[in-house]
Design a protein around this motif. Structure first.
Motif, PDB file in Angstrom:
ATOM      1  N   ASP A 148       1.199  -1.211   0.052  1.00 50.24           N
ATOM      2  CA  ASP A 148       0.142   0.125   0.132  1.00 50.24           C
ATOM      3  C   ASP A 148       1.095   1.583   0.039  1.00 50.24           C
ATOM      4  O   ASP A 148       0.549   2.320  -0.739  1.00 50.24           O
ATOM      5  CB  ASP A 148      -0.676   0.572   0.839  1.00 50.24           C
ATOM      6  N   ASP A 149       1.993   0.958   0.568  1.00 47.30           N
ATOM      7  CA  ASP A 149       2.729   2.230   0.994  1.00 47.30           C
ATOM      8  C   ASP A 149       4.084   2.299  -0.038  1.00 47.30           C
ATOM      9  O   ASP A 149       5.674   3.325  -0.255  1.00 47.30           O
ATOM     10  CB  ASP A 149       3.016   2.693   2.328  1.00 47.30           C
ATOM     11  N   GLU A 150       3.859   1.818  -1.481  1.00 41.22           N
ATOM     12  CA  GLU A 150       5.495   1.334  -2.368  1.00 41.22           C
ATOM     13  C   GLU A 150       4.535   2.523  -3.656  1.00 41.22           C
ATOM     14  O   GLU A 150       3.546   2.002  -4.259  1.00 41.22           O
ATOM     15  CB  GLU A 150       5.487   0.103  -2.053  1.00 41.22           C
TER      16      GLU A 150
END
Length: 271
Positions: free
Chosen positions: A196-198
């Protein structure tokens, strides 16, 4: 037969010494017969050593922002402004690329695929195919030609550590379980989808890193099998006295696949 194995072991250690990442890549640029980089650096006003370091670091990183590149050059300049000036001159001279949108320096002059494969395979010490030498002090390894600390990271000391244990565990012959290697695929967690944070770019970079590692592992295992499929891992202590196998590609302390691919060369049936 033992003499042949010893000669092969010496060659493997030579290849390791030859393929230390930074020095090998730097030599590829310095010994280039098609282009005189030193003269070109002088023409654009970049110190020779600094120019080769910039090419080398970008060949390693492929893409890097300004803080990363300045950090890589910090030991070769008196002022940080000298590093940024050299990077700007190298970009204007068409030795490296600069992407203003992503604010990244991008490799433009890379090493060949053959050299990259050789570096990937030999930049870490391979398991030994002959029984390691007896470790006699804290600055010994078991390898025939290499000497470095028996203590990991920057924790070297000459105090008492149990060398008998190191010698005992170094002398256990191991082998590659070829059936497992051929039938079971290696896996790393989190490569099935993007985090998700990539960013997409970071996800693809992780996938590429796994493929590169996996290909190299199979190459190293082929070297061991072709040498008789009997090898030894050397070991070292951390500062707490815990024992670690010094294997990067082949290691019984790795992930589940790494563990499953290694067995005792002199196995016994457990009753």
């Amino acid at each position: 037969m033992q003499a042949d194995l010893k000669a092969t072991q010496m060659e493997l250690e030579h290849m390791y010494n030859k393929n230390q990442l930074v020095s090998r890549i730097r030599q590829e640029f310095k010994q280039c017969e098609q282009f005189d980089f030193a003269a070109a650096f002088e023409e654009i006003g970049v110190p020779e050593k600094l120019g080769f370091t910039i090419l080398t670091q970008l060949a390693i990183h492929k893409r890097a922002n300004l803080p990363t590149m300045v950090g890589c050059l910090r030991h070769e300049v008196d002022f940080l402004s000298q590093a940024t000036d050299a990077l700007e001159r190298m970009a204007r001279g068409d030795f490296i690329d600069w992407d203003p949108e992503q604010e990244l320096f991008i490799v433009k002059l890379d090493i060949t695929a053959d050299v990259q494969r050789e570096v990937d395979t030999y930049q870490f010490p391979l398991p030994m195919i002959v029984k390691p030498k007896t470790v006699e002090d804290n600055f010994d390894t078991g390898y025939l030609t290499a000497r470095y600390s028996i203590l990991l990271k920057n924790n070297h000391h000459n105090g008492d550590v149990c060398l008998d244990h190191i010698n005992r565990i170094n002398s256990i012959p191991l082998s590659v379980d070829v059936d497992v290697v051929n039938m079971v695929h290696n896996q790393w967690k989190g490569l099935d989808k993007q985090k998700d944070d990539e960013t997409r770019q970071d996800f693809l970079r992780r996938v590429k890193a796994f493929k590169k590692y996996d290909d190299t592992v199979h190459t190293v295992m082929s070297i061991l099998v072709n040498a008789g499929n009997r090898f030894f891992l050397t070991h070292a202590y951390d500062k707490r006295g815990r024992t670690y196998a010094k294997g990067y590609h082949v290691n019984y302390q790795g992930n589940d696949w790494n563990k499953a691919t290694i067995c005792f060369a002199e196995g016994e049936i457990v009753k």
